[in-house]
Write a protein that holds these residues in place. Structure first.
Motif, PDB file in Angstrom:
ATOM      1  N   ALA A 160       2.931  -2.958   9.337  1.00 24.18           N
ATOM      2  CA  ALA A 160       2.031  -4.034   9.636  1.00 24.18           C
ATOM      3  C   ALA A 160       2.628  -5.405   9.523  1.00 24.18           C
ATOM      4  CB  ALA A 160       0.801  -3.834   8.849  1.00 24.18           C
ATOM      5  N   PHE A 161       3.303  -5.579   8.358  1.00 29.79           N
ATOM      6  CA  PHE A 161       4.066  -6.875   8.424  1.00 29.79           C
ATOM      7  C   PHE A 161       5.100  -7.060   9.393  1.00 29.79           C
ATOM      8  CE2 PHE A 161       7.930  -8.830   6.899  1.00 29.79           C
ATOM      9  CZ  PHE A 161       7.413 -10.174   6.437  1.00 29.79           C
ATOM     10  N   LEU A 162       5.796  -5.980   9.937  1.00 28.99           N
ATOM     11  CA  LEU A 162       6.595  -6.356  11.309  1.00 28.99           C
ATOM     12  C   LEU A 162       5.905  -6.537  12.476  1.00 28.99           C
ATOM     13  CD1 LEU A 162       9.339  -3.453  10.500  1.00 28.99           C
ATOM     14  CD2 LEU A 162       9.571  -6.041  10.032  1.00 28.99           C
ATOM     15  N   GLU A 163       4.524  -6.294  12.529  1.00 26.56           N
ATOM     16  CA  GLU A 163       3.788  -6.453  13.559  1.00 26.56           C
ATOM     17  C   GLU A 163       2.796  -7.666  13.488  1.00 26.56           C
ATOM     18  OE1 GLU A 163       1.530  -2.820  14.161  1.00 26.56           O
ATOM     19  OE2 GLU A 163       3.252  -1.733  15.012  1.00 26.56           O
ATOM     20  N   HIS A 164       3.180  -8.253  12.597  1.00 23.31           N
ATOM     21  CA  HIS A 164       2.002  -9.354  12.044  1.00 23.31           C
ATOM     22  C   HIS A 164       2.998 -10.668  12.380  1.00 23.31           C
ATOM     23  CE1 HIS A 164      -1.436 -11.222   9.850  1.00 23.31           C
ATOM     24  NE2 HIS A 164      -0.515 -11.823   8.991  1.00 23.31           N
ATOM     25  N   PRO A 165       1.973 -11.638  12.884  1.00 26.27           N
ATOM     26  CA  PRO A 165       2.785 -12.798  13.122  1.00 26.27           C
ATOM     27  C   PRO A 165       3.027 -13.635  11.733  1.00 26.27           C
ATOM     28  CG  PRO A 165       0.770 -12.687  14.535  1.00 26.27           C
ATOM     29  CD  PRO A 165       1.093 -11.659  13.581  1.00 26.27           C
ATOM     30  N   GLN A 166       4.467 -13.892  11.707  1.00 23.45           N
ATOM     31  CA  GLN A 166       4.928 -14.728  10.318  1.00 23.45           C
ATOM     32  C   GLN A 166       4.556 -16.207  10.479  1.00 23.45           C
ATOM     33  OE1 GLN A 166       5.806 -12.460   8.063  1.00 23.45           O
ATOM     34  NE2 GLN A 166       4.958 -11.256   9.664  1.00 23.45           N
ATOM     35  N   PRO A 224       0.743  -0.984  -0.168  1.00 27.61           N
ATOM     36  CA  PRO A 224      -0.025   0.051   0.222  1.00 27.61           C
ATOM     37  C   PRO A 224       0.709   1.225  -0.029  1.00 27.61           C
ATOM     38  CG  PRO A 224       0.144  -0.850   2.358  1.00 27.61           C
ATOM     39  CD  PRO A 224       0.864  -1.820   1.496  1.00 27.61           C
ATOM     40  N   GLU A 225       2.107   1.182  -0.159  1.00 28.82           N
ATOM     41  CA  GLU A 225       3.004   2.207   0.008  1.00 28.82           C
ATOM     42  C   GLU A 225       4.146   1.964  -0.950  1.00 28.82           C
ATOM     43  OE1 GLU A 225       3.796   2.341   4.234  1.00 28.82           O
ATOM     44  OE2 GLU A 225       4.731   0.341   4.273  1.00 28.82           O
ATOM     45  N   GLU A 226       4.949   3.277  -1.202  1.00 22.08           N
ATOM     46  CA  GLU A 226       6.021   3.318  -1.867  1.00 22.08           C
ATOM     47  C   GLU A 226       7.165   3.622  -0.559  1.00 22.08           C
ATOM     48  OE1 GLU A 226       5.261   5.100  -6.144  1.00 22.08           O
ATOM     49  OE2 GLU A 226       5.031   6.513  -4.692  1.00 22.08           O
ATOM     50  N   ILE A 227       8.247   2.755  -0.760  1.00 26.76           N
ATOM     51  CA  ILE A 227       9.247   2.856   0.331  1.00 26.76           C
ATOM     52  C   ILE A 227      10.465   2.968   0.001  1.00 26.76           C
ATOM     53  CG2 ILE A 227      10.117   1.287   2.370  1.00 26.76           C
ATOM     54  CD1 ILE A 227       7.548  -0.474   1.942  1.00 26.76           C
ATOM     55  N   SER A 228      11.180   4.044   0.486  1.00 28.98           N
ATOM     56  CA  SER A 228      12.552   4.172   0.227  1.00 28.98           C
ATOM     57  C   SER A 228      13.420   3.346   0.988  1.00 28.98           C
ATOM     58  CB  SER A 228      12.875   5.591   0.408  1.00 28.98           C
ATOM     59  OG  SER A 228      13.152   6.062   1.839  1.00 28.98           O
ATOM     60  N   LEU A 229      14.918   2.979   0.884  1.00 33.64           N
ATOM     61  CA  LEU A 229      15.576   2.216   1.774  1.00 33.64           C
ATOM     62  C   LEU A 229      15.696   3.017   3.014  1.00 33.64           C
ATOM     63  CD1 LEU A 229      17.694   0.020  -0.402  1.00 33.64           C
ATOM     64  CD2 LEU A 229      15.448  -0.470   0.426  1.00 33.64           C
ATOM     65  N   ALA A 239      12.579   2.558   4.926  1.00 40.85           N
ATOM     66  CA  ALA A 239      12.779   1.236   5.517  1.00 40.85           C
ATOM     67  C   ALA A 239      13.463   1.260   6.782  1.00 40.85           C
ATOM     68  CB  ALA A 239      13.035   0.202   4.423  1.00 40.85           C
ATOM     69  N   ALA A 240      14.737   1.797   6.785  1.00 40.28           N
ATOM     70  CA  ALA A 240      15.562   1.715   7.817  1.00 40.28           C
ATOM     71  C   ALA A 240      14.955   2.068   9.147  1.00 40.28           C
ATOM     72  CB  ALA A 240      16.737   2.461   7.642  1.00 40.28           C
ATOM     73  N   GLU A 241      14.124   3.388   8.880  1.00 42.79           N
ATOM     74  CA  GLU A 241      13.388   4.083  10.252  1.00 42.79           C
ATOM     75  C   GLU A 241      12.353   3.152  10.770  1.00 42.79           C
ATOM     76  OE1 GLU A 241      11.715   7.672   8.605  1.00 42.79           O
ATOM     77  OE2 GLU A 241      13.494   8.648   8.297  1.00 42.79           O
ATOM     78  N   VAL A 242      11.476   2.466   9.671  1.00 37.89           N
ATOM     79  CA  VAL A 242      10.490   1.590  10.315  1.00 37.89           C
ATOM     80  C   VAL A 242      11.122   0.297  11.018  1.00 37.89           C
ATOM     81  CG1 VAL A 242       8.585   0.236   9.721  1.00 37.89           C
ATOM     82  CG2 VAL A 242       8.936   2.406   8.569  1.00 37.89           C
ATOM     83  N   LEU A 243      12.106  -0.062  10.465  1.00 33.63           N
ATOM     84  CA  LEU A 243      12.846  -1.401  11.159  1.00 33.63           C
ATOM     85  C   LEU A 243      13.378  -1.001  12.428  1.00 33.63           C
ATOM     86  CD1 LEU A 243      14.621  -2.817   7.823  1.00 33.63           C
ATOM     87  CD2 LEU A 243      13.045  -3.915   9.256  1.00 33.63           C
ATOM     88  N   THR A 244      13.995   0.231  12.620  1.00 36.13           N
ATOM     89  CA  THR A 244      14.525   0.975  13.622  1.00 36.13           C
ATOM     90  C   THR A 244      13.361   0.791  14.899  1.00 36.13           C
ATOM     91  OG1 THR A 244      16.230   1.979  12.792  1.00 36.13           O
ATOM     92  CG2 THR A 244      15.696   2.597  15.220  1.00 36.13           C
ATOM     93  N   ALA A 245      12.314   1.499  14.366  1.00 35.90           N
ATOM     94  CA  ALA A 245      11.205   1.615  15.229  1.00 35.90           C
ATOM     95  C   ALA A 245      10.394   0.369  15.690  1.00 35.90           C
ATOM     96  CB  ALA A 245      10.151   2.420  14.509  1.00 35.90           C
ATOM     97  N   GLU A 246      10.417  -0.535  14.919  1.00 33.56           N
ATOM     98  CA  GLU A 246       9.626  -1.741  15.161  1.00 33.56           C
ATOM     99  C   GLU A 246      10.475  -2.904  15.849  1.00 33.56           C
ATOM    100  OE1 GLU A 246       6.300  -2.386  14.819  1.00 33.56           O
ATOM    101  OE2 GLU A 246       6.086  -0.352  14.246  1.00 33.56           O
TER     102      GLU A 246
END
Length: 282
Positions: free
Chosen positions: A275-281, A196-201, A204-211
């Motif tokens: 949502a993917f990082l919070e979602h059970p894999q 649902p979103e366009e992601i720059s790397l 992505a680094a910011e989201v990975l850090t937060a999650e």
């Protein structure tokens, strides 16, 4: 006992395994085409059959009586395209009526991402075979973004400020199952599957850090730096080209753009990176 007329490849892998499980849960019988019968998932209504993409005789035997084939692209290899050609030709000769193929977003003869060129050529072979087809052109998988981070917490690659509309394998699986359960509705259709979103790397680094609680940063390499940093792996040239062009395709804007096709096929919004990082894999 007659065999199911739906055949599924890749069931020992993540995406194909998701598709096979969802089909079984929906009560759909299937043949599971696998290289090792011992690794095939034990699913209700599923019959494992041993095959090889490169062995046209064996492929023809296991595809006899199949009407619909879910073809997950073969494992990355220098001869993957030749394997695809052999398997597609065997499927057509065996009388398969409809191929649902997991292709790649932006597949084109001159695509920057080298493996997208192979997907384009595979699509062309299927089109020329006379079989009906549906192409699922998946963007890069969200599942892979966390794996781009090095041991030092840095994502390195020549992606510049480009963006990627990454999609989860789970969303791709749901789309595939929708098509496979009523394939006649999707004949001749190419679906572009994005998140649902366009992601720059950098994002992505910011989201990975937060999650994840781990500090992740992005370092935009030059192409020369990218080849140099990966040369020590001992990978063959075709593999190095594929790795580096993963990033240069993002820089070129070829992985950008959002598609409504996941929502159209599944009736639900695709997963975002957060949502993917919070979602059970699975």
């Amino acid at each position: 006992m007659s065999l199911p007329n739906l055949a599924v490849t890749g069931s020992t892998g993540v995406l194909g395994g998701m598709v096979a499980r969802q089909l079984a849960e929906a009560g759909t019988a299937q043949r599971l085409l696998v290289r090792d019968a011992g690794r095939a998932p034990a699913l209700e209504g599923a019959v494992p059959l041993v095959f090889s993409y490169a062995d046209s005789v064996l492929a023809g035997q296991v595809l006899e009586g199949v009407k619909v084939l879910f073809m997950v692209s073969a494992a990355e290899a220098e001869d993957r395209l030749e394997q695809h050609y052999s398997f597609i030709d065997a499927a057509a000769a065996a009388g398969v009526q409809h191929v649902v193929y997991t292709s790649f977003y932006g597949a084109a003869r001159e695509a920057t991402f080298t493996l997208a060129r192979d997907h384009y050529a595979t699509e062309a072979r299927i089109r020329a075979s006379g079989m009906d087809f549906t192409f699922l052109r998946d963007n890069f998988y969200l599942d892979f973004l966390p794996l781009l981070t090095g041991e030092d917490g840095v994502i390195r690659g020549p992606a510049g400020d480009g963006v990627v509309s990454a999609v989860s394998r789970e969303d791709v699986a749901h789309c595939a199952v929708t098509v496979l359960r009523d394939p006649a509705l999707h004949v001749g259709t190419t679906y572009n599957l994005t998140g649902p979103e366009e992601i720059s790397l950098a994002f992505a680094a910011e989201v990975l850090t937060a999650e994840t609680g781990r500090t992740v940063t992005y370092h935009p390499e030059s192409v020369e730096e990218a080849y140099a940093s990966r040369a020590s792996s001992g990978a063959p040239p075709w593999q190095l080209d594929a790795w580096v062009s993963t990033y240069t395709a993002i820089a070129a804007g070829e992985l950008a753009g959002l598609s409504p096709d996941v929502r159209t096929l599944t009736g639900r919004e695709p997963l975002s990176l957060e949502a993917f990082l919070e979602h059970p894999q699975l």
